[in-house]
Motif scaffolding. Structure first.
Motif, mmCIF file in Angstrom:
data_model
loop_
_atom_site.group_PDB
_atom_site.id
_atom_site.type_symbol
_atom_site.label_atom_id
_atom_site.label_comp_id
_atom_site.label_asym_id
_atom_site.label_seq_id
_atom_site.Cartn_x
_atom_site.Cartn_y
_atom_site.Cartn_z
ATOM 1 N N HIS A 213 62.353 78.212 83.029
ATOM 2 C CA HIS A 213 62.007 76.899 82.479
ATOM 3 C C HIS A 213 61.343 77.127 81.134
ATOM 4 C CE1 HIS A 213 62.875 74.803 86.189
ATOM 5 N NE2 HIS A 213 62.028 75.546 86.860
ATOM 6 N N GLY A 214 61.672 76.291 80.153
ATOM 7 C CA GLY A 214 61.026 76.380 78.851
ATOM 8 C C GLY A 214 61.924 77.028 77.821
ATOM 9 N N VAL A 215 61.463 76.959 76.582
ATOM 10 C CA VAL A 215 62.183 77.531 75.444
ATOM 11 C C VAL A 215 61.413 78.768 74.976
ATOM 12 C CG1 VAL A 215 62.930 77.124 73.067
ATOM 13 C CG2 VAL A 215 63.027 75.266 74.753
ATOM 14 N N PRO A 216 62.089 79.921 74.837
ATOM 15 C CA PRO A 216 61.390 81.122 74.384
ATOM 16 C C PRO A 216 60.679 80.897 73.043
ATOM 17 C CG PRO A 216 63.589 81.673 75.171
ATOM 18 C CD PRO A 216 63.506 80.172 75.135
ATOM 19 N N THR A 217 59.375 81.098 73.058
ATOM 20 C CA THR A 217 58.532 80.871 71.889
ATOM 21 C C THR A 217 57.639 82.094 71.700
ATOM 22 O OG1 THR A 217 58.482 78.529 72.473
ATOM 23 C CG2 THR A 217 56.849 79.279 70.876
ATOM 24 N N PRO A 218 57.603 82.684 70.498
ATOM 25 C CA PRO A 218 56.763 83.866 70.313
ATOM 26 C C PRO A 218 55.280 83.551 70.525
ATOM 27 C CG PRO A 218 57.992 83.347 68.286
ATOM 28 C CD PRO A 218 58.317 82.293 69.293
ATOM 29 N N THR A 219 54.588 84.453 71.211
ATOM 30 C CA THR A 219 53.143 84.325 71.417
ATOM 31 C C THR A 219 52.430 85.266 70.445
ATOM 32 O OG1 THR A 219 53.177 86.055 73.082
ATOM 33 C CG2 THR A 219 53.472 83.778 73.864
ATOM 34 N N SER A 220 51.152 85.434 70.628
ATOM 35 C CA SER A 220 50.353 86.219 69.685
ATOM 36 C C SER A 220 50.839 87.656 69.537
ATOM 37 C CB SER A 220 48.885 86.217 70.105
ATOM 38 O OG SER A 220 48.766 86.746 71.413
ATOM 39 N N GLU A 221 51.354 88.256 70.624
ATOM 40 C CA GLU A 221 51.773 89.662 70.505
ATOM 41 C C GLU A 221 53.191 89.816 69.981
ATOM 42 O OE1 GLU A 221 53.028 91.218 74.839
ATOM 43 O OE2 GLU A 221 51.005 90.412 74.797
ATOM 44 N N VAL A 222 53.954 88.733 69.951
ATOM 45 C CA VAL A 222 55.346 88.776 69.505
ATOM 46 C C VAL A 222 55.465 88.091 68.153
ATOM 47 C CG1 VAL A 222 57.700 87.994 69.996
ATOM 48 C CG2 VAL A 222 56.261 88.853 71.851
ATOM 49 N N GLU A 223 56.049 88.801 67.189
ATOM 50 C CA GLU A 223 56.213 88.237 65.856
ATOM 51 C C GLU A 223 57.529 87.482 65.714
ATOM 52 O OE1 GLU A 223 55.791 89.541 61.184
ATOM 53 O OE2 GLU A 223 55.067 90.852 62.772
ATOM 54 N N GLU A 224 58.566 87.961 66.423
ATOM 55 C CA GLU A 224 59.892 87.383 66.234
ATOM 56 C C GLU A 224 60.658 87.389 67.551
ATOM 57 O OE1 GLU A 224 63.900 88.348 63.555
ATOM 58 O OE2 GLU A 224 62.134 89.626 63.380
ATOM 59 N N VAL A 225 61.371 86.300 67.814
ATOM 60 C CA VAL A 225 62.304 86.205 68.929
ATOM 61 C C VAL A 225 63.678 85.988 68.312
ATOM 62 C CG1 VAL A 225 62.992 84.871 70.958
ATOM 63 C CG2 VAL A 225 60.567 85.212 70.477
ATOM 64 N N THR A 226 64.666 86.784 68.730
ATOM 65 C CA THR A 226 65.981 86.693 68.118
ATOM 66 C C THR A 226 67.063 86.993 69.136
ATOM 67 O OG1 THR A 226 67.257 87.384 66.190
ATOM 68 C CG2 THR A 226 66.060 89.113 67.357
ATOM 69 N N TRP A 227 68.291 86.649 68.797
ATOM 70 C CA TRP A 227 69.460 86.978 69.617
ATOM 71 C C TRP A 227 70.204 88.110 68.933
ATOM 72 C CZ3 TRP A 227 70.166 84.889 74.328
ATOM 73 C CH2 TRP A 227 69.425 83.737 74.626
ATOM 74 N N LEU A 228 70.453 89.192 69.661
ATOM 75 C CA LEU A 228 71.145 90.347 69.106
ATOM 76 C C LEU A 228 72.513 90.525 69.770
ATOM 77 C CD1 LEU A 228 68.239 92.984 69.022
ATOM 78 C CD2 LEU A 228 68.963 91.423 67.204
ATOM 79 N N THR A 229 73.411 91.206 69.039
ATOM 80 C CA THR A 229 74.711 91.580 69.581
ATOM 81 C C THR A 229 74.787 93.103 69.641
ATOM 82 O OG1 THR A 229 75.793 91.733 67.431
ATOM 83 C CG2 THR A 229 75.778 89.548 68.496
#
Length: 133
Positions: free
Chosen positions: A92-108
């Protein structure tokens, strides 16, 4: 000293891409997850770490074991091994960066050289099974 780092990771695939994160001050992407706390089960760790990193709620009943992978730990001394136990799970929810994470991305699979050694092994497995494009 324990030479194996015990980690649990969440594999979240969408249209042939995998959700990955980059922590502050790091130069590689990682599949979301983290180290087990004393007494935690795999699912306890998965739920806690994904909430801490991405502010989303894993639905434990939907968790499916993918595999366990080992490699030299990125950024650690030679001989320090990371063991990554991987699961898929609904959330549930949308992946959102928190204090320890600078970037959320989709990789191939083309981004394989930008991830940690253990993640490269996981990328290879997912690519060979047609899940990661």
């Amino acid at each position: 000293m324990n030479s194996t780092i015990d980690k649990i990771a969440w594999i979240h695939l969408d249209n042939g891409k995998i959700l990955s994160t980059r922590s502050r001050d790091k130069n590689a992407y990682y599949i979301p997850g983290g180290k087990r706390e004393p007494g935690e089960t795999d699912l306890d760790t998965l739920v806690r770490e994904i909430d801490e990193e991405l502010s989303i709620t894993i639905i434990p009943a939907t968790a499916t074991y993918v595999g366990t992978y080992q490699a030299q730990a990125h950024g650690h001394a030679e001989g320090i091994i990371v063991q990554m136990t991987c699961y898929t799970a609904d959330h549930h929810g949308v992946p959102t960066p928190t204090s320890e994470v600078e970037e959320v991305t989709w990789l191939t699979y083309a981004d394989r050289d930008q991830v940690s050694p253990v993640d490269q092994i996981i990328f290879d497995h997912l690519h060979q099974t047609g899940q990661l494009h």
